[in-house]
Design an enzyme around this catalytic site. Structure first.
Site, mmCIF file in Angstrom:
data_model
loop_
_atom_site.group_PDB
_atom_site.id
_atom_site.type_symbol
_atom_site.label_atom_id
_atom_site.label_comp_id
_atom_site.label_asym_id
_atom_site.label_seq_id
_atom_site.Cartn_x
_atom_site.Cartn_y
_atom_site.Cartn_z
ATOM 1 N N ASP A 5 -24.796 2.634 -33.432
ATOM 2 C CA ASP A 5 -23.998 3.316 -33.630
ATOM 3 C C ASP A 5 -24.060 4.743 -34.331
ATOM 4 O O ASP A 5 -23.451 5.569 -34.714
ATOM 5 C CB ASP A 5 -22.550 2.764 -33.933
ATOM 6 C CG ASP A 5 -23.000 2.179 -35.339
ATOM 7 O OD1 ASP A 5 -22.207 1.502 -36.134
ATOM 8 O OD2 ASP A 5 -23.951 2.167 -35.704
ATOM 9 N N ASP A 54 -22.107 8.969 -37.103
ATOM 10 C CA ASP A 54 -21.883 7.804 -36.979
ATOM 11 C C ASP A 54 -20.434 7.475 -36.180
ATOM 12 O O ASP A 54 -19.524 7.912 -36.250
ATOM 13 C CB ASP A 54 -21.566 7.154 -38.331
ATOM 14 C CG ASP A 54 -21.130 5.463 -38.271
ATOM 15 O OD1 ASP A 54 -20.035 5.235 -38.513
ATOM 16 O OD2 ASP A 54 -21.843 4.986 -37.993
ATOM 17 N N ASP A 76 -46.456 -45.934 -19.760
ATOM 18 C CA ASP A 76 -46.536 -44.220 -19.702
ATOM 19 C C ASP A 76 -46.215 -43.488 -21.084
ATOM 20 O O ASP A 76 -44.960 -44.309 -21.656
ATOM 21 C CB ASP A 76 -45.959 -43.616 -18.521
ATOM 22 C CG ASP A 76 -46.522 -42.200 -18.027
ATOM 23 O OD1 ASP A 76 -47.509 -42.056 -18.655
ATOM 24 O OD2 ASP A 76 -45.724 -41.344 -17.509
ATOM 25 N N ASP A 115 -92.313 -34.573 21.388
ATOM 26 C CA ASP A 115 -91.576 -34.932 20.138
ATOM 27 C C ASP A 115 -91.629 -36.484 20.175
ATOM 28 O O ASP A 115 -91.096 -37.099 20.893
ATOM 29 C CB ASP A 115 -90.090 -34.544 20.332
ATOM 30 C CG ASP A 115 -89.508 -34.624 19.248
ATOM 31 O OD1 ASP A 115 -89.850 -35.273 18.209
ATOM 32 O OD2 ASP A 115 -88.464 -33.879 18.968
ATOM 33 N N ASP A 117 -52.200 -44.280 -16.754
ATOM 34 C CA ASP A 117 -52.826 -43.364 -16.245
ATOM 35 C C ASP A 117 -53.876 -42.974 -16.809
ATOM 36 O O ASP A 117 -54.546 -43.804 -17.926
ATOM 37 C CB ASP A 117 -52.027 -41.801 -16.127
ATOM 38 C CG ASP A 117 -51.215 -41.692 -17.708
ATOM 39 O OD1 ASP A 117 -51.908 -41.892 -18.527
ATOM 40 O OD2 ASP A 117 -50.491 -41.082 -17.609
#
Length: 1755
Positions: A1427, A1346, A671, A461, A736
């Protein structure tokens, strides 16, 4: 089951692990049944001894290592035996454990289950053991040995001995599952053995040892029936019993046969699960044993994959081989061959160090014949010392390869050194190596996964800085070096065990030494050329030799693959032993668990937590010292960095350097806050703030939008202000990354002015803390000021500015100075400051007349920025003024809701005095829309209109500030702000909303549309209750009905509360259909149909001339022809004309859209806005009455207040924006206020009738004990949020009676005073229509009831107070409510719960699941609408019985008993019904329309002719912008709301043929062009001309055995804006149309088929819900059908092809549609387009086609 048994006998801590193996699968906790008598005896003996020698392991101690994995035990302590049935499992008197139970020898042992065969299974740890299985099995069972404690006899003594042994026998466990039968039958056989019946158990040949007696057979049958319930028996057992229910012997014989066939497989699995290897036997023998087992199991169908096999092998490794468990544990793709290569390597190292002789190798002849294939491998792997395998090496970089993170494993070394030639050698295959005869032995230990490695060689190597070797016995002078850090080519650490010398003895007899590192974690042995060069050795790759600088050749170089190698023969072995070298590093790295491994195993916990847990023994099996902590401090887990990523920490005080570096006003923070929704068009929706870094001085500016030019104007203003006022230049502005700051326009502006923009990093709001904290503080102050003052929300920015002025003058605790002082400004003079919202009286400098009052009530806001005056809000004029001409009201509370103006309502003199103001307020303030836009000289708030929500009570939503007239709010339609949905539809441009549709005068250049339909929150809303979800239906009538009774519902109003249709959306429709369905014959269609389920028939009849309908799905039990005819028999389909008409219908359907632009507008309208029959608004407009409109205008004009009159400005209205803004339809107000009905009513007779109704209502309230009459409370003593304002509303009913109702102002009720989770339900219109249809078909009596004052029967839980009725004259007093008064939020829900409980408990009814307010019992069905009750029964006496029960508790009126056999007329919830029992039913609204339509002021019959259709095809609405005066625009919008409101009410009641046109025009309410108005007039004209039309139903044939529920579906492809499609569905029950729906598809369809699929998918849910309702109300079987004119849709429904669809939305709908059709017994048929009556729901049709499709069901 077995785990439960184990827990019940926890005192037994040891036992034998058993398993049962059937053919091809492994079961847990049972052993294979050993049917050999001799083996049973031996196993039971061994089990008895083993159990007597076992000891209990403490629960807190670490789990001991399995003794079978360690060295052999002494003879005195034999290892535990695993017999088939351990001693403690026998049924004796001393041991009560039932047979068949299994216990494990160690607490850490886990059962071996089939899931462990899965490659995804990971055992808990290396020490976890599998159950120990018996080592052998034999012949069938017979009597056990005497040692077992039970003596069995032959057949002659079986009966006598049975009596003596039964008392010791424990019965078998109960069978609980068919899957447990193989295990259970073993325990049952054991039970028979213990019962002295072993002789009757069948042997292998199926015959018992002795003949069974009758008593034994009876005993066998009875016990089998008791302990094996029939429902838990397997199918094959049931089949045997079905032939002969007593043939238990055959079951036992077949079970034993199955067990016997599984014993070999079970033994193999047992052996594999209990493998043990410590190097005492040759590695090849161990490998052969394992591979033979795996091959045998694979051949038998039990596949053991590589991963499971490797885990089982590694479990049994001990000694020097044990570390392979950890180094190999992470290799997911490891094979058995690779693992055995590692085992061979260690074995050969042991043999080489112990015996000092060549490594153990097999003969080459054996290796060639020992080739085995393993499971899950793609090709055979040769497992041999010298494998015969072709080279398939790949090019790799010559770097150290770390095996701990790869699939490569080390190979063993060959230390034989022989002479060889120095010729250059090129190898094509490692088996072609020729370096002399001796060099052939170097091809050993080929690693299966490292095909490019040359065994016995070192890889040269050039890139490696150090030499690394895996073999320990080549290292000389080894020493520990833990500080060496070596990384591979991928920058991964390679653990190093030791460092030493590598000594070479080359062929010229020279010796050389270099440093070498020892590690087993590399794939190749690497020889560094750099280190060789340091000792004067170089590599010559031209001659392929190692040589010295003088040219002396030392050794040959071999080229194999892409690498160069040198033989290990030149290495000198060392005298150090393998154990010694492995312990050089004292096992600190190789023998310890690496920290990264432990870190990942323990869920990526941090090192500190892991060490603490190990110290405290919360993690067992290994200790703290077993982990290598050397890399814990510096270890950086990439997964943790990704998964636990956090924002950077901000340092406290980091802003100090900016304060020291910049002068005042040089560094600004800015901002933007917003938007604030539900505001008038003139109120700001945003504000932008600026803060100076040094002085902390603040500025705020209002914004109506966030456009570039708006932001730029503010920046220009503040920079000029700072430059001129403070002689400073801004250098830096921090902001920002919002688009309003990062746009090019602002960037260029800052660059031009020399200002540096300082942006925050992404998602780092803390870095922008100065501006963020300021906005939060200002908003907190704003909410507080509005809450304290009670001012309306549209004055929110005034509260912001007031807070800014004050806070600039407040000292900072840190600097001890205020921002104003830092800036060099004077302090705040508090004597000039008024509390926010302070009541004042402003002088009117230009009154209408000399006798007119000069003072106008107002509320102080904040000091003026432009003068020495004060900004004051005048609610009566809807404006703010800048003035100094005001007087503070002394002693007045600064809350708007504290002013009591009710007394003004009833003082006629005072009312007369302020009549002009009353008219002004009535027409301009109380009405729904924001009518006026009054200017003043104030800069930014002069044109703020009064929000329809008046100054409110504490947290209330709206209250009239002056109340000089009773509020006109129709509280029946009131809804809380929280329920208002002001969001635009998905496809609506998000930049267009109610708050910015119409511009103010100062922003008239922007085309926007006025927010006409305002609610209490300033916007429009819709009710989020889907039509097709009856199970979650929440109709608003009940909750809002509190404001008026049933009588008002039956008045001429057609509001939401009458119709129960607030949940029915009206979507934009129109255009033409562009279907391009291919012409496919019926035969071809049938060929494409695949039979998917028994309910789908793939063979529809070829001929169906009667209706030309192709059946798609029929059940197998009914013929197709009969099913088809049954479903379509009664459908009101059009009859074909004698001659085929012109192809207009079909060709029209095929026409492409005329306008292909995305903003195209046909008659179908624009957008996805939903129009409703009503809007729940906070206040009622007086514009509902034409007379009132004229009076209001005259009053305005005669006042001639020039300083207050707004200029008449032109409004530009764009069609798209207007259509997108449509939310709902405004109802017509039909009720009167107190002043209208009594005070100013000039009709004396009508006034007297209303007065009479007034007193009648008060008496009824007193009768019902509505409030506490014993005590009146002072208003100041009661919490304001518990006080509810009250009012009277009056109405004239259709029958001529006059009604009055005293109601509470629930629209301003505080949320804390009611439970928001309660629901007030009413009957769904589809449920009512279904009940009416079933009543006609079954000859039911229909009774209408009713209940008077229904809400007052329900008690109220909360503590609430209201003002007394005005006639009592106690305006400063309060009364406490005791009942659910009309108008309260909770009244509807309380009444619903009350009546529901009574119907269920007292009347014996039950509510139909999923359909609220539909109750039934065996005889009666009840539909409840607040009702109103509609009773349906076949026996009139059943109805009378219910009525009698109701009258016991409630004041019940019988409106219509329905006992006549002649035609009976009903008025049910607005529907005029004519019903003759057993014959027909007609539903219409002729009388109602005759009365209501003329009041709309629509010119009827202008040309003296009747219209034949509601619209004409091909007519498209002009899209040009509409320019109109503001007042004219509001009048026309109001007119559109009334017209479309009535049409929508009628359409959803019964005129389903008009739904398309109604929905179309509903989208254009805010675009009242001349063309739109003409179309609306044409629709109203058609309704007038056809007002006598009725929905006709005829009784179903009495012979029909089934109820038939059918949905007819259609879609018009891409005829809507944004290429949306219009879909329509009509629902029929037994041939009667009961409902319809027309809407726009929510998804953009790309073809006709997709549109049709969408339409069908929308119809099926409601079809299923209706099916459930019909089955609950009528027990007859039901047939569900669906008709569509799309053949391609039918093909998709029938297809089983599950390939990917064009897009996931369409695919999801199509797959769901298949499941619903196949799983709900749904029949799908094809219907011709010319007969598809749902076509009227999707497009405008020609007159002839329209009549043809509708004349069968409505006429």
């Amino acid at each position: 089951m077995e785990s439960q048994q184990l827990s019940q006998h926890s005192h037994i801590s040891h036992g034998s692990a058993c398993a049962s193996v059937t053919s091809k699968e492994v079961h847990t906790n049972q052993d294979p049944l050993d049917v050999s008598a001799s083996k049973t005896e031996e196993c039971e003996k061994a089990s008895t001894k083993a159990n007597s020698q076992q000891t209990t392991t403490p629960a807190s101690s670490a789990v001991p290592e399995n003794p079978h994995h360690a060295s052999p035990q002494p003879a005195s302590v034999p290892p535990p035996q695993n017999g088939p049935y351990p001693q403690q499992c026998m049924m004796t008197q001393n041991q009560a454990n039932p047979s068949g139970w299994s216990f494990y020898g160690h607490p850490s042992m886990i059962p071996y289950t089939p899931y462990q065969m899965s490659p995804m299974y990971f055992p808990p740890g290396p020490q976890s053991q599998f159950p120990q299985y018996p080592s052998s099995v034999g012949t069938p069972l017979s009597t056990p040995s005497p040692e077992s404690g039970n003596t069995f006899t032959d057949s002659s003594s079986a009966d006598s001995d049975m009596t003596s042994t039964k008392k010791y026998v424990r019965p078998p466990p109960m069978l609980t599952s068919p899957n447990d039968f193989p295990n259970w039958v073993k325990t049952y056989i054991k039970f028979l053995q213990n019962s002295n019946l072993g002789g009757i158990i069948p042997t292998v040949n199926g015959k018992p040892v002795r003949q069974i007696t009758d008593d034994e057979l009876t005993f066998l049958y009875n016990t089998f029936q008791i302990f094996a319930p029939s429902q838990f028996l397997p199918t094959w057992v049931k089949d045997i019993l079905s032939v002969d229910y007593t043939d238990i012997m055959k079951i036992l014989s077949k079970s034993i046969e199955k067990m016997q066939s599984d014993t070999q497989e079970a033994n193999d699995i047992v052996t594999l699960a209990n493998l043990q290897y410590n190097g005492s036997t040759p590695a090849d023998a161990f490998e052969t044993k394992v591979t033979n087992i795996i091959d045998r199991l694979n051949n038998n169908g039990i596949h053991i994959n590589n991963k499971v096999a490797c885990q089982l092998i590694m479990r049994g490794l001990s000694g020097e081989y044990k570390f392979l468990r950890y180094t190999r544990h992470r290799h997911l793709n490891m094979t058995v061959a690779e693992l055995f290569l590692d085992i061979h390597a260690i074995y050969e190292e042991q043999q080489g160090s112990r015996n000092s002789k060549p490594n153990y190798r097999r003969n080459l002849s054996d290796e060639k014949n020992d080739s085995r294939s393993y499971t899950n491998t793609t090709k055979p792997k040769v497992i041999a010392r010298n494998p015969q395998k072709t080279n398939n090496s790949k090019s790799k970089t010559a770097r150290a390869h770390n095996v701990s993170t790869s699939n490569n494993s080390p190979s063993t070394d060959n230390d034989s050194i022989s002479k060889s030639t120095t010729e250059p050698i090129q190898l094509n295959n490692k088996h072609d190596l020729h370096l002399g005869q001796e060099l052939t032995e170097s091809t050993v230990n080929h690693t299966n996964h490292s095909d490019d490695e040359l065994p016995g060689h070192l890889l040269l190597d050039s890139g490696a800085s150090r030499t690394l070797i895996r073999s320990a016995h080549h290292i000389h002078s080894a020493s520990s070096n833990p500080d060496i850090n070596v990384v591979d080519a991928q920058k991964r650490n390679i653990p190093i065990n030791a460092i030493g010398d590598l000594q070479f003895h080359f062929q010229d007899n020279t010796k050389t030494s270099i440093k070498v590192l020892h590690t087993p974690n590399i794939a190749y042995d690497l020889l560094s050329l750099n280190e060789l060069a340091a000792v004067d050795i170089t590599a010559c790759f031209t001659k392929n030799v190692l040589e010295r600088s003088d040219g002396t050749v030392l050794a040959p170089i071999v080229q194999y693959g892409d690498f160069y190698w040198v033989s290990k023969r030149y290495l000198l072995p060392s005298n150090i032993s393998v154990p010694t070298i492995n312990n050089v590093h004292t096992s600190e790295s190789t023998r310890k668990y690496p920290y990264p491994f432990i870190h990942r195993m323990l869920a990526h916990a941090n090192a500190q937590t892991i060490r603490y847990s190990l110290k405290n023994n919360t993690i067992t099996y290994f200790n703290e010292s077993d982990v290598d902590w050397s890399s814990a401090i510096d270890y950086q887990c990439p997964d943790c960095l990704i998964g636990k990523s956090t924002k950077h920490r901000h340092i406290k005080g980091s802003r100090l350097k900016y304060q020291n570096s910049y002068e005042p006003f040089q560094y600004l923070h800015t901002d933007i806050f917003g938007p604030v929704h539900n505001l008038p068009k003139s109120a700001p929706s945003y504000f932008i703030s600026f803060t100076d870094e040094t002085t902390k001085f603040r500025w705020v500016y209002p914004l109506h939008d966030r456009r570039e030019d708006s932001i730029l104007d503010v920046f220009t203003t503040i920079l000029a202000f700072i430059k001129n006022q403070f002689q400073a230049s801004v250098l830096v502005i921090q902001m920002d990354r919002g688009s309003e700051y990062t746009n090019r326009t602002l960037h260029k502006f800052l660059e031009k002015n020399g200002i540096t923009p300082c942006y925050t990093t992404t998602a780092d709001s803390r870095a922008h803390g100065v501006a963020e904290r300021l906005n939060r503080t200002l908003l907190d102050d704003c909410r507080t000021q509005l809450q304290c003052s009670g001012l309306p929300n549209h004055l929110w920015f005034s509260a912001i500015e007031f807070s800014t002025i004050v806070r600039n003058s407040l000292a900072s605790p840190k600097s001890k100075k205020s921002a104003s002082q830092h800036a060099g400004l004077a302090g705040l003079d508090i004597s000039t400051l008024l509390p926010f919202g302070q009541p004042v009286i402003v002088n009117d400098h230009n009154p209408n007349s000399k006798i007119h009052p000069r003072g106008i009530p107002g509320y102080a806001l904040h000091p003026s920025r432009n003068s020495y005056g004060y900004i004051i809000y005048l609610p009566s004029l809807k404006k703010t003024v800048d003035t100094t001409n005001y007087v503070i009201l002394q002693g007045k509370e600064s809350r708007l809701d504290q002013f009591n103006y009710d007394a003004l309502t009833f003082d006629e003199d005072l009312n007369r005095l302020t009549a002009s103001y009353h008219s002004f307020i009535a027409s301009n303030e109380i009405q729904e829309s924001n009518d006026l836009n009054i200017e003043s000289d104030h800069d930014f708030q002069s044109d703020i209109e009064l929000h329809p929500e008046q100054p409110r009570n504490v947290l209330s939503k709206a209250v009239s500030p002056t109340d000089s007239t009773p509020p006109s709010t129709h509280t029946e339609d009131s809804k809380p702000i929280s329920e208002i949905n002001l969001r635009a539809p998905r496809e609506v441009d998000p930049n267009i909303s109610e708050s910015n549709i119409l511009p103010s005068k100062k922003r008239s250049s922007t085309p926007q549309i006025s927010n006409i339909e305002s609610t209490g929150s300033g916007g429009m809303h819709k009710l989020n209750v889907p039509l097709l979800a009856p199970m979650s239906q929440s109709n608003t009538h009940e909750s809002s009905h509190a404001s008026k009774s049933k009588d008002f519902r039956h008045s001429d109003s057609y509001s939401n509360n009458e119709t129960n249709h607030t949940n029915v959306p009206i979507s934009s429709t129109g255009g033409t259909n562009n279907k391009t369905v291919p012409q496919i014959s019926d035969q071809e269609t049938e060929k494409r149909i695949i039979h998917r389920s028994p309910s789908i028939d793939a063979s529809p009849p070829e001929n169906n001339s009667s209706h030309n309908i192709v059946p798609i799905k029929t059940p197998t039990t009914v013929s197709e022809q009969n099913t088809e005819e049954s479903i379509i028999a009664d459908l009101p389909l059009p009859d074909p004309p004698p001659e085929p008409p012109t192809e207009l219908s079909d060709s029209f359907k095929e026409l492409p859209p005329i306008n292909s632009r995305q903003t195209n507008s046909s008659l179908g309208g624009i957008g996805d806005s939903n129009a409703y029959t009503t809007i729940n608004s906070k206040k009622r407009s007086l514009e509902d009455n034409e007379t009132e409109i004229k009076v209001s205008r005259d009053t305005w004009n005669t006042k001639n207040m020039r300083s207050l009159e707004p200029p008449r400005s032109k409004k530009r209205i764009h069609l798209i924006a207007a259509a997108k803004a449509v939310k709902s339809i405004k109802p017509i107000r039909t009720t009167l206020r107190y002043d209208e009905a009594i005070t100013y009513n000039k009709d004396i007779k009508e006034k007297e009738k209303y007065i009479e109704a007034y007193h009648k209502e008060v008496n009824q309230l007193l009768k019902m004990n509505t409030w506490d009459t014993d005590k009146y409370y002072d208003r100041k003593e009661i919490d304001p949020k518990r006080v509810i304002n009250s009012m009277f509303i009056f109405n004239k009913k259709r029958d001529g009676t006059h009604k009055a109702r005293f109601v509470a102002r629930g629209d301003i009720q505080h949320p804390d005073t009611y439970d928001t989770g309660m629901q007030s339900n009413t009957v769904h219109h589809y449920a009512l229509m279904t009940s009416l249809s079933l009543a006609l078909d079954n000859n039911y009596y229909i009774t209408q009831l009713d209940i008077s004052s229904a809400y007052l029967y329900a008690d109220i839980k909360e503590e609430l107070y209201i003002r007394p009725p005005p006639h009592l004259g106690m305006n400063d007093k309060l009364i406490r409510l005791k009942k659910s008064h009309y108008g309260l939020k909770q009244s509807g829900a309380n009444w619903y719960e009350t009546i529901k409980s009574y119907l269920i408990k007292q009347c014996g009814m039950e509510e139909v699941r999923g359909w609220s307010c539909v109750f039934k019992n065996s005889q009666v069905t009840i539909c409840l609408f607040v009702d109103d009750m509609i009773l349906f029964s076949k026996d009139l006496n059943a109805n009378k019985k219910i009525i009698t029960t109701l009258k016991k508790q409630y004041d019940t009126k019988i409106i219509n008993l329905g006992e006549s056999d002649n035609e009976i007329q009903y008025d049910i919830l607005g529907l005029e019904i004519k019903y003759q029992r057993g014959k027909y039913m007609k539903l219409g609204m002729e009388n109602s329309l005759t009365e209501k339509i003329p009041k709309l002021n629509v010119p009827l019959n202008p040309k003296g002719r009747k219209l034949s259709a509601p619209g004409q095809p091909g007519l498209y609405i002009d899209q040009d912008e509409l320019e109109i005066d503001e007042d004219e625009y509001k009048e026309k919008v109001h007119e559109m709301q009334k017209l479309i409101g009535l049409a929508s009410y009628v359409g959803y009641k019964f005129r389903f043929d008009l739904l398309y046109y109604i929905n179309t025009l509903a989208q254009h309410i805010l675009f009242p062009s001349r063309q739109v108005l003409d179309m609306t007039y044409e629709l109203i004209q058609f309704m007038w001309d056809t007002r006598d039309k009725q929905l006709i139903w005829h009784k179903n044939k009495p012979t029909e055995p089934d109820n038939k529920l059918v949905a007819i579906s259609d879609a018009s492809y891409g005829n809507q804006p944004y290429y949306k499609s219009q879909i329509g569905n009509i629902f029929l029950l037994n041939g009667k149309v009961i409902g319809g729906k027309s809407t726009k598809a929510s998804l953009t369809c790309t073809s006709t088929t997709e549109a049709e699929i969408h339409a069908v998918s929308e119809a099926i849910p409601l079809l299923n819900n209706l099916s459930h309702l019909v089955q609950e109300l009528n027990k007859k079987p039901i047939i569900k059908g669906l008709l569509t004119d799309s053949r391609s849709t039918i093909s998709i429904i029938k297809s089983t092809n599950e390939e990917k669809f064009r897009n996931r939305f369409f695919g999801t709908k199509a797959m769901r549609l298949r499941d619903e059709v196949s799983g709900n017994n749904l029949y799908v048929y094809y219907i011709e387009t010319k007969k598809n009556i749902a076509d009227v729901m999707t497009k405008p049709l020609p007159i002839k086609t329209f009549k043809l499709l509708t004349n069968k069901w409505i006429h």
